[in-house]
Structures are given as C-alpha cells and as structure tokens.
Design a protein around this motif. Structure first.
Motif, PDB file in Angstrom:
ATOM      1  N   SER A  76      33.068  38.934 -12.026  1.00 34.71           N
ATOM      2  CA  SER A  76      33.874  39.712 -12.971  1.00 34.71           C
ATOM      3  C   SER A  76      32.966  40.596 -13.822  1.00 34.71           C
ATOM      4  CB  SER A  76      34.690  38.782 -13.868  1.00 34.71           C
ATOM      5  OG  SER A  76      33.835  37.920 -14.605  1.00 34.71           O
ATOM      6  N   MET A  77      33.469  41.777 -14.145  1.00 32.82           N
ATOM      7  CA  MET A  77      32.687  42.765 -14.877  1.00 32.82           C
ATOM      8  C   MET A  77      32.662  42.465 -16.376  1.00 32.82           C
ATOM      9  SD  MET A  77      31.752  44.892 -12.483  1.00 32.82           S
ATOM     10  CE  MET A  77      32.240  45.282 -10.796  1.00 32.82           C
ATOM     11  N   LYS A  78      31.538  42.774 -17.000  1.00 33.40           N
ATOM     12  CA  LYS A  78      31.428  42.732 -18.451  1.00 33.40           C
ATOM     13  C   LYS A  78      31.769  44.120 -19.008  1.00 33.40           C
ATOM     14  CE  LYS A  78      29.540  38.587 -18.131  1.00 33.40           C
ATOM     15  NZ  LYS A  78      30.254  37.365 -18.521  1.00 33.40           N
ATOM     16  N   PRO A  79      32.145  44.206 -20.285  1.00 27.08           N
ATOM     17  CA  PRO A  79      32.545  45.509 -20.842  1.00 27.08           C
ATOM     18  C   PRO A  79      31.388  46.376 -21.320  1.00 27.08           C
ATOM     19  CG  PRO A  79      32.928  43.769 -22.450  1.00 27.08           C
ATOM     20  CD  PRO A  79      32.450  43.084 -21.199  1.00 27.08           C
ATOM     21  N   GLY A  80      30.156  46.017 -20.968  1.00 28.42           N
ATOM     22  CA  GLY A  80      29.005  46.760 -21.478  1.00 28.42           C
ATOM     23  C   GLY A  80      28.943  48.206 -21.022  1.00 28.42           C
ATOM     24  N   VAL A  81      29.381  48.493 -19.778  1.00 29.18           N
ATOM     25  CA  VAL A  81      29.353  49.865 -19.289  1.00 29.18           C
ATOM     26  C   VAL A  81      30.261  50.747 -20.139  1.00 29.18           C
ATOM     27  CG1 VAL A  81      29.839  51.375 -17.345  1.00 29.18           C
ATOM     28  CG2 VAL A  81      28.801  49.144 -16.942  1.00 29.18           C
ATOM     29  N   ALA A  82      31.451  50.234 -20.462  1.00 33.30           N
ATOM     30  CA  ALA A  82      32.377  50.993 -21.309  1.00 33.30           C
ATOM     31  C   ALA A  82      31.773  51.248 -22.682  1.00 33.30           C
ATOM     32  CB  ALA A  82      33.701  50.246 -21.438  1.00 33.30           C
ATOM     33  N   LYS A  83      31.032  50.270 -23.215  1.00 36.30           N
ATOM     34  CA  LYS A  83      30.363  50.429 -24.509  1.00 36.30           C
ATOM     35  C   LYS A  83      29.370  51.585 -24.455  1.00 36.30           C
ATOM     36  CE  LYS A  83      27.733  49.430 -28.210  1.00 36.30           C
ATOM     37  NZ  LYS A  83      28.110  49.712 -29.606  1.00 36.30           N
ATOM     38  N   LEU A  84      28.608  51.661 -23.390  1.00 33.12           N
ATOM     39  CA  LEU A  84      27.630  52.728 -23.259  1.00 33.12           C
ATOM     40  C   LEU A  84      28.309  54.091 -23.170  1.00 33.12           C
ATOM     41  CD1 LEU A  84      25.090  51.216 -20.698  1.00 33.12           C
ATOM     42  CD2 LEU A  84      24.874  51.337 -23.172  1.00 33.12           C
ATOM     43  N   ILE A  85      29.347  54.169 -22.345  1.00 31.41           N
ATOM     44  CA  ILE A  85      30.026  55.444 -22.130  1.00 31.41           C
ATOM     45  C   ILE A  85      30.694  55.930 -23.420  1.00 31.41           C
ATOM     46  CG2 ILE A  85      31.907  56.575 -20.878  1.00 31.41           C
ATOM     47  CD1 ILE A  85      31.277  54.654 -18.542  1.00 31.41           C
ATOM     48  N   PRO A 131      15.450  45.298 -23.325  1.00 30.79           N
ATOM     49  CA  PRO A 131      16.000  43.943 -23.432  1.00 30.79           C
ATOM     50  C   PRO A 131      17.488  43.966 -23.750  1.00 30.79           C
ATOM     51  CG  PRO A 131      14.877  44.503 -25.455  1.00 30.79           C
ATOM     52  CD  PRO A 131      14.660  45.662 -24.526  1.00 30.79           C
ATOM     53  N   VAL A 132      18.174  42.951 -23.301  1.00 34.47           N
ATOM     54  CA  VAL A 132      19.570  42.743 -23.665  1.00 34.47           C
ATOM     55  C   VAL A 132      19.743  41.253 -23.931  1.00 34.47           C
ATOM     56  CG1 VAL A 132      20.379  42.435 -21.282  1.00 34.47           C
ATOM     57  CG2 VAL A 132      21.971  43.232 -23.046  1.00 34.47           C
ATOM     58  N   ARG A 133      20.590  40.913 -24.875  1.00 31.26           N
ATOM     59  CA  ARG A 133      20.758  39.511 -25.283  1.00 31.26           C
ATOM     60  C   ARG A 133      21.988  38.909 -24.642  1.00 31.26           C
ATOM     61  NH1 ARG A 133      19.415  36.407 -30.658  1.00 31.26           N
ATOM     62  NH2 ARG A 133      17.450  36.873 -29.696  1.00 31.26           N
ATOM     63  N   ARG A 134      21.785  37.837 -23.897  1.00 26.93           N
ATOM     64  CA  ARG A 134      22.901  37.152 -23.242  1.00 26.93           C
ATOM     65  C   ARG A 134      23.862  36.600 -24.290  1.00 26.93           C
ATOM     66  NH1 ARG A 134      21.350  35.858 -17.770  1.00 26.93           N
ATOM     67  NH2 ARG A 134      19.075  35.794 -17.477  1.00 26.93           N
ATOM     68  N   GLY A 135      25.151  36.828 -24.079  1.00 27.83           N
ATOM     69  CA  GLY A 135      26.174  36.240 -24.931  1.00 27.83           C
ATOM     70  C   GLY A 135      26.316  36.839 -26.303  1.00 27.83           C
ATOM     71  N   ALA A 136      25.597  37.931 -26.580  1.00 28.04           N
ATOM     72  CA  ALA A 136      25.641  38.520 -27.924  1.00 28.04           C
ATOM     73  C   ALA A 136      26.741  39.558 -28.076  1.00 28.04           C
ATOM     74  CB  ALA A 136      24.291  39.146 -28.264  1.00 28.04           C
ATOM     75  N   GLY A 137      27.471  39.824 -26.995  1.00 29.44           N
ATOM     76  CA  GLY A 137      28.551  40.798 -27.090  1.00 29.44           C
ATOM     77  C   GLY A 137      28.047  42.225 -27.058  1.00 29.44           C
ATOM     78  N   LEU A 138      28.919  43.139 -27.470  1.00 35.72           N
ATOM     79  CA  LEU A 138      28.614  44.564 -27.374  1.00 35.72           C
ATOM     80  C   LEU A 138      27.857  45.103 -28.580  1.00 35.72           C
ATOM     81  CD1 LEU A 138      32.023  45.856 -25.994  1.00 35.72           C
ATOM     82  CD2 LEU A 138      29.945  45.357 -24.715  1.00 35.72           C
ATOM     83  N   HIS A 139      28.060  44.501 -29.722  1.00 33.02           N
ATOM     84  CA  HIS A 139      27.550  45.094 -30.952  1.00 33.02           C
ATOM     85  C   HIS A 139      26.302  44.352 -31.426  1.00 33.02           C
ATOM     86  CE1 HIS A 139      31.202  47.462 -31.054  1.00 33.02           C
ATOM     87  NE2 HIS A 139      31.896  46.354 -30.901  1.00 33.02           N
TER      88      HIS A 139
END
Length: 202
Positions: free
Chosen positions: A182-191, A141-149
């Motif tokens: 437009s891309m979200k920054p989630g991929v960078a968070k994972l890496i 699961p991932v939460r919409r609008g909850a940001g990276l953390h």
C-alpha cells in the motif's frame, strides 16, 4: 530536562534529528566547492558503472518508454522539479535502476543526478563515515513513522522546489514477496508542498 518535560526526540541509534540535519547541511555547504563536486562525481560515476555492469553484462535489462524518461530529465524548465516513483523490491533498486535508465552523460554531471531518500536508521546512524558517503551520493534522510510534517520532509520539498530530481519509494519499505504494498501519502506531500507542480513519473 526538568520534571514534566518530554525528552528530545532521538533516532533508533540515539542521535537527534537536528544533529543529522546539521551534518547534512555541512555537506550541502561543501557542494559549492570544486573539490567536493569532483569527489561526488567520481563516486556517482563509479557507482553507475558497477550498476550497469551488473545489470547489463551479468544480467539483461529491458527498459520501455525510455524516451519519456529522458525527456523528463533534459527538457523540463530549470525551475520545475522531477519526481520519479517506483516500487521497492531490493536494497539496490536505487541506484541500480536509475543508473541503467539515465543517460551516462547525465550521470557525469553530479548536479543533475537524482536525490534519493533513505530511512535515517538505515543510512545515517551507522557511523559518521557512512553517513557522509550517503550524503555525498545525494541521499536524504527520512524518519520512519514520523508522518508528513517533519523536518526531513521539509528538506526534500526544498530540493524539489529548486528544480531538482527526487526519487521516492512510495510504499516506504521493501516488499518481501515482490507484491506491491500500500502507498504512503508522501508523494502527494511533495507535489503539493512545492511552488511549481513538478513532473511526476511512475
């Protein structure tokens, strides 16, 4: 809740993230059993067969540079994770695309199959049975609008840290007109959040 306290965060269907995580962790605990692994394999293989039938028999699908994808699946060190990234055009992008691209011998081993990500309100808050099916099919699961953390993203990082394969849609939603959003920054968070830099394919 006493006066002045914030109510606990809930999902769109009223379920707390902690409850969802607890259900998922129960599924993860069952992963260690032969019976559960067999059930997961059967579900994954059945889904892959349907996807291949739809994509290669009733439609035509052409994959370029498939050898690069296959090497990323089979030739990386065990402690190095894999992140695959794609645009999101329909509700069946995953598993349809990945079922066509991955070698069938790879699909037969449920431990090697990708972990996907799905919004909690779409996949995990529409009944216990459906949520368990998605968890069994290796969906996080991932939460919409909850940001990276937030705690769901932490679970994804842990899977990637263990050398698993994660597939992600960086735009965060489907494109209604097929244009790349437009891309979200989630991929960078994972890496950046893992101990060892993963292999990334887009």
């Amino acid at each position: 809740i006493t006066a002045g306290e914030e109510p606990p965060a809930t999902s769109l269907m009223g379920q707390r993230p902690a409850e969802i995580r607890e259900r998922i962790r129960r599924i993860w605990f069952k992963e260690k059993t032969v019976l559960f692994d067999t059930a997961r394999t059967l579900l994954v293989v059945a889904c892959a067969l349907v996807c291949r039938l739809a994509s290669q028999v009733f439609n035509s699908t052409e994959v370029h540079n498939i050898e690069v994808f296959n090497r990323s699946l089979t030739d990386r060190p065990a402690h190095i994770g894999l992140v695959t990234v794609s645009n999101h055009a329909s509700g069946v992008d995953d598993p349809a695309l990945l079922a066509v691209m991955a070698p069938f011998t790879f699909v037969m081993d449920s431990r090697k199959v990708r972990w996907a990500m799905c919004a909690e309100d779409r996949c995990f808050n529409k009944g216990q049975l459906l949520a368990d099916v998605f968890s069994t099919m290796k969906v996080l699961p991932v939460r919409r609008g909850a940001g990276l953390h937030h705690q769901f993203m932490d679970d994804v990082v842990r899977k990637l840290d263990g050398g698993d394969w994660i597939h992600i849609f960086p735009v965060g939603t489907r494109s209604a007109d097929r244009r790349l959003l437009s891309m979200k920054p989630g991929v960078a968070k994972l890496i950046c959040g893992v101990r060892h830099a993963p292999v990334v394919l887009s």
